[in-house]
Scaffold this motif. Structure first.
Motif, mmCIF file in Angstrom:
data_model
loop_
_atom_site.group_PDB
_atom_site.id
_atom_site.type_symbol
_atom_site.label_atom_id
_atom_site.label_comp_id
_atom_site.label_asym_id
_atom_site.label_seq_id
_atom_site.Cartn_x
_atom_site.Cartn_y
_atom_site.Cartn_z
ATOM 1 N N PRO A 125 -8.774 -8.733 -17.250
ATOM 2 C CA PRO A 125 -7.626 -9.448 -16.662
ATOM 3 C C PRO A 125 -8.115 -10.310 -15.494
ATOM 4 C CG PRO A 125 -7.129 -7.122 -16.957
ATOM 5 C CD PRO A 125 -8.579 -7.283 -17.247
ATOM 6 N N PHE A 126 -7.570 -11.517 -15.368
ATOM 7 C CA PHE A 126 -8.137 -12.473 -14.422
ATOM 8 C C PHE A 126 -8.122 -11.970 -12.988
ATOM 9 C CE2 PHE A 126 -8.088 -16.327 -11.763
ATOM 10 C CZ PHE A 126 -9.365 -16.742 -12.080
ATOM 11 N N ILE A 127 -7.058 -11.289 -12.625
ATOM 12 C CA ILE A 127 -6.946 -10.807 -11.244
ATOM 13 C C ILE A 127 -8.079 -9.820 -10.921
ATOM 14 C CG2 ILE A 127 -5.325 -8.914 -11.760
ATOM 15 C CD1 ILE A 127 -4.658 -11.241 -8.874
ATOM 16 N N ILE A 128 -8.478 -9.026 -11.944
ATOM 17 C CA ILE A 128 -9.595 -8.083 -11.781
ATOM 18 C C ILE A 128 -10.913 -8.862 -11.689
ATOM 19 C CG2 ILE A 128 -10.749 -6.045 -12.753
ATOM 20 C CD1 ILE A 128 -7.854 -5.420 -12.319
ATOM 21 N N LEU A 129 -11.006 -9.910 -12.538
ATOM 22 C CA LEU A 129 -12.221 -10.721 -12.564
ATOM 23 C C LEU A 129 -12.498 -11.330 -11.194
ATOM 24 C CD1 LEU A 129 -14.341 -11.700 -14.726
ATOM 25 C CD2 LEU A 129 -13.073 -13.841 -14.748
ATOM 26 N N ILE A 130 -11.427 -11.808 -10.550
ATOM 27 C CA ILE A 130 -11.592 -12.428 -9.229
ATOM 28 C C ILE A 130 -12.200 -11.420 -8.255
ATOM 29 C CG2 ILE A 130 -10.405 -13.432 -7.245
ATOM 30 C CD1 ILE A 130 -8.191 -14.303 -9.161
ATOM 31 N N ILE A 131 -11.633 -10.219 -8.251
ATOM 32 C CA ILE A 131 -12.109 -9.188 -7.319
ATOM 33 C C ILE A 131 -13.544 -8.792 -7.662
ATOM 34 C CG2 ILE A 131 -11.700 -6.842 -6.461
ATOM 35 C CD1 ILE A 131 -8.664 -7.438 -7.230
ATOM 36 N N ALA A 149 -19.279 -14.829 -5.626
ATOM 37 C CA ALA A 149 -18.749 -15.957 -4.865
ATOM 38 C C ALA A 149 -19.455 -16.049 -3.514
ATOM 39 C CB ALA A 149 -17.251 -15.805 -4.670
ATOM 40 N N ARG A 150 -19.632 -14.884 -2.893
ATOM 41 C CA ARG A 150 -20.296 -14.867 -1.590
ATOM 42 C C ARG A 150 -21.720 -15.391 -1.725
ATOM 43 N NH1 ARG A 150 -19.304 -9.381 0.490
ATOM 44 N NH2 ARG A 150 -17.201 -10.066 1.008
ATOM 45 N N LEU A 151 -22.360 -15.004 -2.824
ATOM 46 C CA LEU A 151 -23.745 -15.421 -3.073
ATOM 47 C C LEU A 151 -23.832 -16.936 -3.282
ATOM 48 C CD1 LEU A 151 -26.495 -13.855 -3.558
ATOM 49 C CD2 LEU A 151 -26.094 -14.352 -5.981
ATOM 50 N N ILE A 152 -22.867 -17.487 -4.012
ATOM 51 C CA ILE A 152 -22.963 -18.908 -4.377
ATOM 52 C C ILE A 152 -22.426 -19.821 -3.279
ATOM 53 C CG2 ILE A 152 -22.193 -20.676 -6.009
ATOM 54 C CD1 ILE A 152 -22.270 -18.533 -8.184
ATOM 55 N N SER A 206 -14.852 -17.753 -9.562
ATOM 56 C CA SER A 206 -14.261 -16.875 -10.578
ATOM 57 C C SER A 206 -13.437 -17.654 -11.596
ATOM 58 C CB SER A 206 -13.425 -15.770 -9.926
ATOM 59 O OG SER A 206 -12.687 -16.283 -8.849
ATOM 60 N N LEU A 207 -12.786 -18.738 -11.135
ATOM 61 C CA LEU A 207 -12.047 -19.569 -12.104
ATOM 62 C C LEU A 207 -12.999 -20.128 -13.160
ATOM 63 C CD1 LEU A 207 -9.593 -21.544 -9.777
ATOM 64 C CD2 LEU A 207 -8.950 -19.911 -11.557
ATOM 65 N N GLY A 246 -4.942 -17.699 -5.511
ATOM 66 C CA GLY A 246 -4.299 -17.891 -4.218
ATOM 67 C C GLY A 246 -3.839 -16.583 -3.617
ATOM 68 N N ALA A 247 -3.427 -15.656 -4.490
ATOM 69 C CA ALA A 247 -2.919 -14.372 -4.026
ATOM 70 C C ALA A 247 -3.992 -13.569 -3.291
ATOM 71 C CB ALA A 247 -2.382 -13.577 -5.214
ATOM 72 N N VAL A 248 -5.246 -13.801 -3.624
ATOM 73 C CA VAL A 248 -6.308 -13.075 -2.938
ATOM 74 C C VAL A 248 -7.113 -14.003 -2.033
ATOM 75 C CG1 VAL A 248 -6.482 -11.135 -4.528
ATOM 76 C CG2 VAL A 248 -7.752 -13.240 -4.987
ATOM 77 N N GLY A 249 -6.420 -14.969 -1.444
ATOM 78 C CA GLY A 249 -7.070 -15.785 -0.422
ATOM 79 C C GLY A 249 -7.734 -17.045 -0.917
ATOM 80 N N GLY A 250 -7.279 -17.527 -2.047
ATOM 81 C CA GLY A 250 -7.915 -18.722 -2.613
ATOM 82 C C GLY A 250 -7.275 -20.019 -2.146
ATOM 83 N N GLY A 251 -6.137 -19.940 -1.484
ATOM 84 C CA GLY A 251 -5.445 -21.152 -1.079
ATOM 85 C C GLY A 251 -4.704 -21.774 -2.244
#
Lengths: 217, 351
Positions: free
Chosen positions: A67-73, A79-82, A95-96, A165-170
């Motif tokens: 599920p995408f929301i899990i994928l983001i987390i 993401a931090r690495l890149i 993640s998108l 956006g829900a997890v801080g993506g804007g």
């Protein structure tokens, strides 16, 4: 609506476009060749190869089943690495993009499979190489299917970007969550929804137009 | 020009092995139109695909212009394929490219400069009568026009052989005729060798110089077309060949026909004649000069590529000596007479 809110809305809108366009672009950039490889190595493909097909196919299915929301987390460390941070639109793009690649790959594989097998035979009979058959015959013939796939991908990314956006993506999703949901600002909520609907309509319209323009069947 | 030696091809499907080609050898001469006829499932489609190795035979050799295609590298095989054109039952045109770009495709694959491509294509567009259609897309064309585009495309690389895979099977009879005439013109004007497969005997009659009949993965007969239709053959034909020639003896007679001469039986003759013999008054001569009663059971005259070929199946009645004289007379006229069997006298005539 205050000038401030209008500015926030505009800002969020630009962020959403940024996320959708960049992750969509990267998704297509990696997803197109991946879809092409799946098509070529698949059953009775020109370069049929069970090992490659199974390997890639399983990976694609695995990513798509999360599920995408899990994928983001799950992808926060990546993401931090890149991009060096785990919040903001740029982090969300990681993640998108990872979510979009397998989506695009399957879309492309399906569109390519729609091309009649006789055209491949004709290409082989002309003495074309597998690459020439791919670039000069199969992709041009599948172009409207690929564009339809890209349209669906972009629209899906608009939805996913709201989740990011829900997890801080804007972006617009973030705006709707913070003002509309947490502060019960119905106006902002409705305006956000209206902007999203218009965006999706425009993408769909542009995709349909392009697909019809390039198809001569 | 093309020689096939002992090729075999079989498919394995769900633990069942299907033999598509069973030890086939064939040789096609330069400049001829060679027709392969067979029912669906006879292996003819596999055979034509083995000539340019779209299907790779399990064993055997495919020799094209003195080189064995089976032993070529991929790159050399592609070069060889550029010297062979191919057209298909369902045309296989690119729907998203216009007619010009469709015809140009094999040349672009050869990486030829656009200017040279135009020089080659324009005469082909004229030859195939598509001048008005250059900018159109395949969906805007009729079946016959699509096949003409496919022919132009196949000729673009100036091949020395054209492979036709059921090229007229999706077309109506009139369009079929016009496509066949085009193929014949190309064969004559460009000395292009043509190999075609079909299930329609009319296609063979129209243009093929030689014919091979396929059944169950084997070639059961290979002959000049005129000879094929005029029954010049030493070996007896099997059912399949007979069915293509459409000369079965009427059922009523067939059931009572025997190979034994007995009293009160009349022989059944198959009289085959071609060319000038068609104009001889055969029946009248038999009746008047030899007092032989002739009962015509079946008769037809076909014009095969301008040559008349006639076949008559008759029941003859008369004294043995007269019958023999009649037979000798016919054979002196270069007419082939075959005694198919004997039927009881009056078997088909009311008593």
């Amino acid at each position: 609506m205050s000038q401030e809110m209008l500015y926030a809305l505009l800002n969020a809108w630009v962020e959403t476009i940024y996320m959708v366009v960049v992750s969509g672009g990267l998704g297509l950039l990696f997803g197109l060749p991946l879809g092409a490889i799946l098509y070529l190595t698949g059953k009775s493909g020109i370069l049929e190869n069970v090992v490659i097909y199974r390997g890639l196919g399983t990976t694609v299915n695995a990513v798509r089943s999360i599920p995408f929301i899990i994928l983001i987390i799950a992808l926060i460390p990546l993401a931090r690495l890149i991009v060096g941070t785990s919040i903001g639109s740029s982090a969300a793009i990681v993640s998108l993009t990872i979510g979009a690649i397998p989506f695009v790959a399957r879309m492309v594989e399906n569109s390519l499979q729609e091309v009649p097998k006789g055209l491949i035979e004709a290409g082989l009979a002309m003495g074309a190489t597998p690459l020439q058959i791919m670039l000069q015959i199969i992709i041009p013939e599948a172009i409207s299917g690929i564009i339809n796939g890209a349209t669906i991908t972009l629209i899906t990314l608009v939805g996913y970007s709201a989740m990011a956006g829900a997890v801080g993506g804007g972006g617009l999703g973030d705006l709707a969550m913070r003002y509309g949901y947490q502060r019960f600002d119905v106006t902002i909520m409705l305006v956000t929804i209206a902007v999203l609907i218009i965006m999706v309509q425009l993408i769909q319209w542009a995709g349909d137009f392009l697909a019809a323009r390039l198809s001569h069947t | 020009m093309i020689e096939i030696h002992n090729i075999k091809k079989s498919y394995v499907s769900r633990s069942k092995t299907v033999i598509a080609l069973d030890n086939i050898s064939l040789s096609v001469k330069e400049g001829e139109i060679f027709g392969i006829i067979g029912r669906s499932g006879s292996g003819k489609s596999t055979l034509i695909r083995c000539i340019n190795l779209l299907e790779k035979p399990d064993q055997g050799q495919v020799i094209f212009n003195h080189s064995n295609l089976m032993s070529l590298s991929d790159a050399h095989l592609r070069q060889a394929r550029q010297q062979m054109g191919m057209i298909f039952q369902h045309f296989n045109l690119l729907a998203n490219k216009n007619i010009y770009d469709n015809i140009a495709l094999p040349l672009r694959i050869k990486k030829m400069p656009e200017k040279e491509i135009e020089k080659i294509i324009m005469p082909l567009i004229q030859l195939t009568d598509l001048e008005q259609r250059v900018e159109n897309y395949p969906a805007q064309l009729s079946g016959g026009q699509k096949q003409r585009v496919a022919i132009a495309r196949a000729l673009a690389t100036k091949p020395s052989v054209l492979l036709c895979d059921e090229a007229t099977s999706a077309l109506d009879p009139e369009t079929t005729l016009s496509i066949l005439q085009l193929l014949q013109k190309i064969n004559r004007d460009m000395n292009l060798t043509i190999i075609l497969i079909t299930h329609e005997m009319d296609v063979i009659k129209q243009i093929c110089h030689r014919i091979a009949v396929m059944e169950h993965g084997k070639i059961i007969k290979e002959q000049d077309t005129i000879e094929f239709f005029s029954h010049v053959s030493s070996e007896a034909d099997n059912e399949v060949v007979e069915s293509y020639l459409q000369q079965e003896i009427p059922e009523l007679l067939g059931s009572v026909m025997t190979q034994q001469v007995a009293t009160d039986t009349d022989p059944i003759w198959r009289i085959c004649f071609q060319g000038d013999a068609v104009s001889l008054p055969l029946v009248t001569t038999l009746v008047n000069n030899f007092q032989i009663e002739v009962n015509i059971l079946q008769a037809q005259i076909d014009y095969i590529q301008g040559i008349a070929v006639g076949i008559m199946i008759v029941e003859v009645a008369g004294h043995d000596a007269q019958l023999k004289e009649g037979l000798d007379y016919l054979r002196q006229q270069q007419i082939t007479v075959e005694v198919l069997g004997y039927v009881p006298r009056n078997a088909i005539r009311p008593a």
